[in-house]
Design an enzyme around this catalytic site. Structure first.
Site, PDB file in Angstrom:
ATOM      1  N   HIS A 157      12.458   1.394  14.709  1.00 35.25           N
ATOM      2  CA  HIS A 157      13.887   0.746  13.945  1.00 35.25           C
ATOM      3  C   HIS A 157      13.677   1.102  12.178  1.00 35.25           C
ATOM      4  O   HIS A 157      12.731   0.657  11.813  1.00 35.25           O
ATOM      5  CB  HIS A 157      14.488  -0.008  14.053  1.00 35.25           C
ATOM      6  CG  HIS A 157      13.761  -1.391  14.237  1.00 35.25           C
ATOM      7  ND1 HIS A 157      12.414  -1.692  14.813  1.00 35.25           N
ATOM      8  CD2 HIS A 157      13.643  -2.208  13.584  1.00 35.25           C
ATOM      9  CE1 HIS A 157      12.267  -2.463  14.667  1.00 35.25           C
ATOM     10  NE2 HIS A 157      12.373  -3.290  13.478  1.00 35.25           N
ATOM     11  N   HIS A 193      15.806  -0.664   9.202  1.00 40.34           N
ATOM     12  CA  HIS A 193      17.578  -1.570   8.652  1.00 40.34           C
ATOM     13  C   HIS A 193      17.943  -0.521   7.564  1.00 40.34           C
ATOM     14  O   HIS A 193      17.349   0.113   6.760  1.00 40.34           O
ATOM     15  CB  HIS A 193      16.611  -2.570   7.965  1.00 40.34           C
ATOM     16  CG  HIS A 193      15.466  -3.469   8.672  1.00 40.34           C
ATOM     17  ND1 HIS A 193      15.976  -4.846   9.836  1.00 40.34           N
ATOM     18  CD2 HIS A 193      13.993  -3.060   9.954  1.00 40.34           C
ATOM     19  CE1 HIS A 193      15.161  -5.519  10.057  1.00 40.34           C
ATOM     20  NE2 HIS A 193      14.101  -3.904  10.088  1.00 40.34           N
TER      21      HIS A 193
HETATM   22  P1  5GP Z   1      11.242  -5.554  11.884  1.00 42.54           P
HETATM   23  O1  5GP Z   1      11.165  -7.075  11.941  1.00 42.54           O
HETATM   24  O2  5GP Z   1      10.742  -5.793  13.724  1.00 42.54           O
HETATM   25  O3  5GP Z   1      11.625  -4.825  11.935  1.00 42.54           O
HETATM   26  O4  5GP Z   1      13.317  -5.890  12.491  1.00 42.54           O
HETATM   27  C1  5GP Z   1      12.887  -6.603  13.884  1.00 42.54           C
HETATM   28  C2  5GP Z   1      14.864  -6.671  13.769  1.00 42.54           C
HETATM   29  O5  5GP Z   1      15.771  -7.252  14.742  1.00 42.54           O
HETATM   30  C3  5GP Z   1      15.228  -8.466  13.102  1.00 42.54           C
HETATM   31  O6  5GP Z   1      15.938  -8.236  11.551  1.00 42.54           O
HETATM   32  C4  5GP Z   1      15.969  -9.349  13.924  1.00 42.54           C
HETATM   33  O7  5GP Z   1      16.694  -9.651  13.264  1.00 42.54           O
HETATM   34  C5  5GP Z   1      16.408  -7.556  14.695  1.00 42.54           C
HETATM   35  N1  5GP Z   1      17.254  -8.052  16.638  1.00 42.54           N
HETATM   36  C6  5GP Z   1      15.720  -8.789  17.197  1.00 42.54           C
HETATM   37  N2  5GP Z   1      16.113  -8.764  18.485  1.00 42.54           N
HETATM   38  C7  5GP Z   1      17.415  -8.647  18.218  1.00 42.54           C
HETATM   39  C8  5GP Z   1      18.874  -8.227  19.836  1.00 42.54           C
HETATM   40  O8  5GP Z   1      18.921  -8.999  20.393  1.00 42.54           O
HETATM   41  N3  5GP Z   1      20.008  -8.073  18.876  1.00 42.54           N
HETATM   42  C9  5GP Z   1      19.946  -7.212  17.806  1.00 42.54           C
HETATM   43  N4  5GP Z   1      21.015  -6.755  17.004  1.00 42.54           N
HETATM   44  N5  5GP Z   1      19.608  -7.719  16.564  1.00 42.54           N
HETATM   45  C10 5GP Z   1      17.744  -8.144  16.858  1.00 42.54           C
END
Ligand code: 5GP
Ligand code: ZN
Length: 136
Positions: A99, A101
């Site tokens: 993903h 951001h």
């Molecule tokens: P990472 O640290 O893996 O780059 O970021 C994952 C992101 O996914 C985090 O910012 C977290 O807030 C978001 N996230 C995790 N679970 C969910 C979810 O069920 N729904 C949404 N909309 N965001 C999520």
């Protein structure tokens, strides 16, 4: 059946605040936003990290990141935005589904996304320059 939360968002099995969707890609608001409009862009197909997605699919995905980023800028009247893309746990990846951001930024928002503050030493920089080049 997949246990991946982002696969489930991609398939519509669990809800999300979707801001863009096409055949292969979906963008939705981050549930723990770092700023208003903080969103995630994902391929619907499961890939764990940036290193796993085929090149052509990545090209399509990054074009959507650009398109969604432009929309977020307009909607939030942001002054700028950061693209953040974490790969593997050591880099802060919590959800192991690729993903991007998109984090809108505002003058004086004081959000801390910092990089090194000390200049690298010439010998060490030269070492990594030659080592990394060999693997690309
Ligand atoms: P990472 O640290 O893996 O780059 O970021 C994952 C992101 O996914 C985090 O910012 C977290 O807030 C978001 N996230 C995790 N679970 C969910 C979810 O069920 N729904 C949404 N909309 N965001 C999520
Ligand atoms: Zn997944």
């Amino acid at each position: 059946m997949t246990e991946c939360i982002f696969c489930k968002i991609g398939s519509g099995e669990i809800p999300a605040k979707k801001i863009y969707e096409d055949q292969n890609t979906i963008a939705f608001l981050d549930i723990f936003p770092s700023a208003k409009g903080h969103s995630l862009v994902i391929p619907k197909k499961h890939y764990s990290t940036l290193l796993d997605i085929p090149e052509m699919e990545l090209k399509e995905l990054i074009q959507i990141v650009q398109k969604v980023g432009a929309g977020i800028m307009k909607a939030t009247q942001a002054d700028g935005f950061n693209i953040l893309q974490n790969n593997k746990e050591a880099a802060g990846q919590i959800v192991p589904h690729l993903h991007f951001h998109i984090i809108p930024r505002f003058k004086d928002d004081c959000l801390k996304l910092s990089f090194g503050s000390k200049q690298g030493e010439e010998k060490e920089l030269a070492h990594w320059e030659s080592q990394i080049k060999k693997h690309i």
